[in-house]
Write a protein that holds these residues in place. Sequence first.
Motif, mmCIF file in Angstrom:
data_model
loop_
_atom_site.group_PDB
_atom_site.id
_atom_site.type_symbol
_atom_site.label_atom_id
_atom_site.label_comp_id
_atom_site.label_asym_id
_atom_site.label_seq_id
_atom_site.Cartn_x
_atom_site.Cartn_y
_atom_site.Cartn_z
ATOM 1 N N ASP A 77 1.417 5.109 0.797
ATOM 2 C CA ASP A 77 0.951 6.284 1.529
ATOM 3 C C ASP A 77 1.262 7.486 0.648
ATOM 4 O O ASP A 77 2.428 7.827 0.421
ATOM 5 C CB ASP A 77 1.705 6.352 2.871
ATOM 6 C CG ASP A 77 1.255 7.523 3.728
ATOM 7 O OD1 ASP A 77 0.869 8.562 3.159
ATOM 8 O OD2 ASP A 77 1.311 7.393 4.960
ATOM 9 N N VAL B 53 0.859 -1.186 0.000
ATOM 10 C CA VAL B 53 0.000 0.000 0.000
ATOM 11 C C VAL B 53 0.892 1.231 0.000
ATOM 12 O O VAL B 53 1.851 1.316 0.760
ATOM 13 C CB VAL B 53 -0.907 -0.004 1.260
ATOM 14 C CG1 VAL B 53 -1.533 1.362 1.492
ATOM 15 C CG2 VAL B 53 -2.000 -1.055 1.131
ATOM 16 N N THR C 56 -5.721 9.124 0.917
ATOM 17 C CA THR C 56 -4.371 9.162 1.504
ATOM 18 C C THR C 56 -3.527 7.938 1.138
ATOM 19 O O THR C 56 -2.306 7.986 1.210
ATOM 20 C CB THR C 56 -4.450 9.232 3.041
ATOM 21 O OG1 THR C 56 -5.264 8.140 3.497
ATOM 22 C CG2 THR C 56 -5.039 10.558 3.508
ATOM 23 N N HIS C 57 -4.184 6.820 0.800
ATOM 24 C CA HIS C 57 -3.452 5.580 0.499
ATOM 25 C C HIS C 57 -4.095 4.866 -0.685
ATOM 26 O O HIS C 57 -5.318 4.904 -0.826
ATOM 27 C CB HIS C 57 -3.510 4.607 1.692
ATOM 28 C CG HIS C 57 -2.870 5.111 2.937
ATOM 29 N ND1 HIS C 57 -3.464 6.042 3.753
ATOM 30 C CD2 HIS C 57 -1.689 4.791 3.527
ATOM 31 C CE1 HIS C 57 -2.672 6.301 4.783
ATOM 32 N NE2 HIS C 57 -1.587 5.550 4.677
ATOM 33 N N VAL D 247 -8.260 3.569 7.305
ATOM 34 C CA VAL D 247 -7.550 2.728 6.329
ATOM 35 C C VAL D 247 -8.348 1.469 6.026
ATOM 36 O O VAL D 247 -9.070 0.958 6.886
ATOM 37 C CB VAL D 247 -6.124 2.334 6.815
ATOM 38 C CG1 VAL D 247 -5.164 3.499 6.690
ATOM 39 C CG2 VAL D 247 -6.130 1.749 8.205
#
Length: 360
Positions: free
Chosen positions: A276, A274, A306-307, A328
């Motif tokens: 960031d 993932v 954001t991710h 998340v």
Amino acid sequence: MKKKLILESGEVFHGEGFGAELETAGEVVFNTGMTGYQELISDPSYCGQIVCMTYPLIGNYGINRDDYESIEPAIKGLIVKELCDLPSNFRTQITLDELFKKKNLSGISGIDTRRLTRILRNSGVVKGKIVNADADENEVVAELKGTDFPTNQVETVSTKTAYANPGRGLKVVLVDFGSKLGIIRELSQRNCDITVVSHDITAEEILLMNPDGIMLSNGPGDPEDNPQALEMIRGLLGKVPIFGICLGHQLIGLACGAKTFKLKFGHRGGNHPVLDLEKNKVSITSQNHGYAVDQESLKGTDLIETHIALNDRTNEGLKHKIHPCFSVQYHPEASPGPEDANYLFDEFLDLMYQFKNVTV
Ligand SMILES: NC(=O)CC[C@H](N)C(=O)O
């Protein structure tokens, strides 16, 4: 006992049953983790699902007292290539087969899990049933086609009554949509004073507890099945910091006006990279989800992406533009899997302290 796995799409896999002597139906999904079967079996987010393990040997370190992610497994069944019936590990208490017998769960071994996984990857996840070897295949396929997935999975696994996990630090209300114990463990390690509450709690009831932060847990099923939770989140935004994990993340998305959709075969395993986007840093993450937040639908909302997942570029993280709220799609609590993303719990604590300083 001889058993077979029948998919809604008509494919049949012959194998040997283990665990309880019962037939079991559910959504067939695959997990690519090489270890962590005990955590996975007891992860409430697998409620209603039959999980195919792509790693070819399962059960080799047995079942121990420490690795449960919930007390009563909600998983429907397990599909493995080779089941180890003679585990070797100093923590072993019972075998996987014994656990399945005790918990009245059914599994099947001797399956060509590579072929099954290829089918699921190509055509997407499907319903399936583990049945006795003499079951009529056409009948089972018709039955599977005629059944809908239940929509009350969160209600099935969420705690019915609130309970406390005391600590001397920040007061966190953990909304249990089917929380893994790993989330409680991480907050507890950071001295949080945790109150675990049922999924149907209202924002008003939460605010009366005067918490420093809200943790929205993981959980099973389609995020759209939880309209009440969206009301609750809307009522809390801006009043108290919020951190969401997996289903909690999807619910924040929906509450803020974004949409969710079902992925073809989901992300389940311990090796999902993932990115960031703010730190330009990659974490290898633990994942278990079949739905995702639709990136297009973020336009016009107050959420920032954001991710993202590096395998398929789908959304993996969100942050609110105005309010202290982030989430998340993956599992910073690991359990099982890599702990790269553990720092997110520290960021949650920082956010709660910052908010406290501004508001007192
Ligand atoms: N682990 C989770 O919280 C899963 C969330 C949701 N049920 C999904 O499959 O996408």
